[in-house]
Design an enzyme around this catalytic site. Structure first.
Site, PDB file in Angstrom:
ATOM      1  N   ASP A   1     -70.277 -12.628  98.152  1.00 46.48           N
ATOM      2  CA  ASP A   1     -69.281 -12.767  97.065  1.00 46.48           C
ATOM      3  C   ASP A   1     -67.891 -12.861  97.952  1.00 46.48           C
ATOM      4  O   ASP A   1     -66.981 -13.139  97.033  1.00 46.48           O
ATOM      5  CB  ASP A   1     -69.394 -11.617  95.888  1.00 46.48           C
ATOM      6  CG  ASP A   1     -70.669 -11.609  95.303  1.00 46.48           C
ATOM      7  OD1 ASP A   1     -71.551 -12.899  95.264  1.00 46.48           O
ATOM      8  OD2 ASP A   1     -70.984 -10.645  94.667  1.00 46.48           O
TER       9      ASP A   1
ATOM     10  N   LYS B   1     -65.060  -9.357  89.378  1.00 51.16           N
ATOM     11  CA  LYS B   1     -65.453 -10.525  89.132  1.00 51.16           C
ATOM     12  C   LYS B   1     -66.639 -10.342  88.119  1.00 51.16           C
ATOM     13  O   LYS B   1     -67.402  -9.234  88.290  1.00 51.16           O
ATOM     14  CB  LYS B   1     -66.183 -11.546  90.266  1.00 51.16           C
ATOM     15  CG  LYS B   1     -66.954 -11.003  91.066  1.00 51.16           C
ATOM     16  CD  LYS B   1     -68.565 -10.982  90.419  1.00 51.16           C
ATOM     17  CE  LYS B   1     -69.735 -10.443  91.770  1.00 51.16           C
ATOM     18  NZ  LYS B   1     -70.960 -10.280  91.034  1.00 51.16           N
TER      19      LYS B   1
END
Ligand code: C5P
Length: 285
Positions: free
Chosen positions: A130, A8
């Site tokens: 995350d 990401k």
């Protein structure tokens, strides 16, 4: 079972002041990028999760997030897991968190546990800030510690050019420097940008409004990284931002040609860079 576990980037990352739980409140627009680790899962007998990995330095014991994910799902099941790493470690690209999230999805399927998204999200939030994002992706607004995830449209910008400095940053160290510098305001958490308008901006328009509150502390710890960013911005004539707590830097482009031109210009200065699809759909099999 083979699962692709993507990286990401934080397009936008606002960080609030340190809270009583020892974490910082966040508001972040996160997108997956088409850079993947590969996780191969096979059922096994016994109750051990045996992990192997092609990259030296990755812990293979019970501290690994893949093993922890499996043990939290069901401590009595066994598996053989092979991890092929492409995502750099200490790069702010969420590689470990992605591996944990996709291992959760994979174990849930392979062991026929049929746990629902809600239960997976609860486990994910305990594994790391995350991890929950990767259960939703590919373009989401993340709040709280990162565990409150709200999917939004993909950005109009189609490519991320990632620049990989030869250094890794420690996330806790960057947050500590953030505190020492007395950074972080709650205003940044509560006054949300007009996300829908942001998803429609061109790459250059979007880069103008993006902020990463961890850049100042990361560049304070590692001034070379800040200098490298400034130099490369001039070289390619585009704004460059940092992802997460660093060290990976990125810029955005509307199409593949522009991305490839930027990669070429960055490589000519001796740095390692590559172009990846932005907000690529998440892979599994
Ligand atoms: O959750 P994760 O493993 O990514 O966090 C690593 C470290 O980063 C935490 O132990 C904490 O020191 C810091 N952190 C924080 N606030 C957050 C996320 C991480 O202070 N929202």
């Amino acid at each position: 079972m083979r699962i692709l576990s993507p990286a990401k980037i934080n397009l936008h990352l606002r960080v609030g002041p340190l809270a009583a739980d020892g974490f910082h409140p966040l508001l972040s627009w996160m997108c997956t990028v088409g850079l993947h680790d590969t996780i191969d899962l096979e059922p096994a007998s016994g109750d051990e999760i045996k992990l192997s990995c092609d990259r030296p330095g990755v812990p293979l014991d019970a501290t690994n997030l893949i093993v922890r994910a499996g043990k939290m799902l069901d401590p009595l099941r066994a598996a053989e897991v092979n991890l092929k790493k492409q995502i750099p470690m200490g790069g702010g690209l969420g590689g470990g968190s992605s591996n944990a999230a996709f291992a959760l999805i994979g174990f849930n399927r392979m062991w026929n546990l049929n746990l629902l998204q809600n239960r997976l999200s609860q486990i994910a939030a305990q594994l790391g800030s995350d991890v929950t994002f990767f259960l939703h992706g590919p373009s989401s607004i993340c709040a709280g510690r990162g565990e409150h995830v709200r999917p939004i449209d993909k950005p109009r910008a189609k490519f991320a050019v990632l620049i990989f400095p030869k250094l890794s940053m420690s996330t806790p160290a960057v947050y500590r420097r953030f505190d020492e510098m007395k950074l972080g305001s709650m205003d940044a958490m509560t006054s949300e940008p007009a996300w829908n308008a942001w998803t429609e901006m061109s790459a250059k328009e979007l880069l103008e409004v993006l902020i990463n509150d961890l850049e100042a502390p990361a560049f304070s710890i590692c001034p070379d990284l800040g200098e490298m960013r400034s130099r490369l911005q001039k070289t390619i004539g585009r704004i460059i931002r940092m992802s997460g707590s660093g060290s990976t830097l990125f810029t955005l482009t509307d199409n593949r040609n522009e991305a490839e031109r930027a990669v070429k210009e960055i490589r000519q200065t001796g740095f390692n860079a590559d172009a990846f699809e932005l907000a690529a759909d998440l892979g599994g099999s």
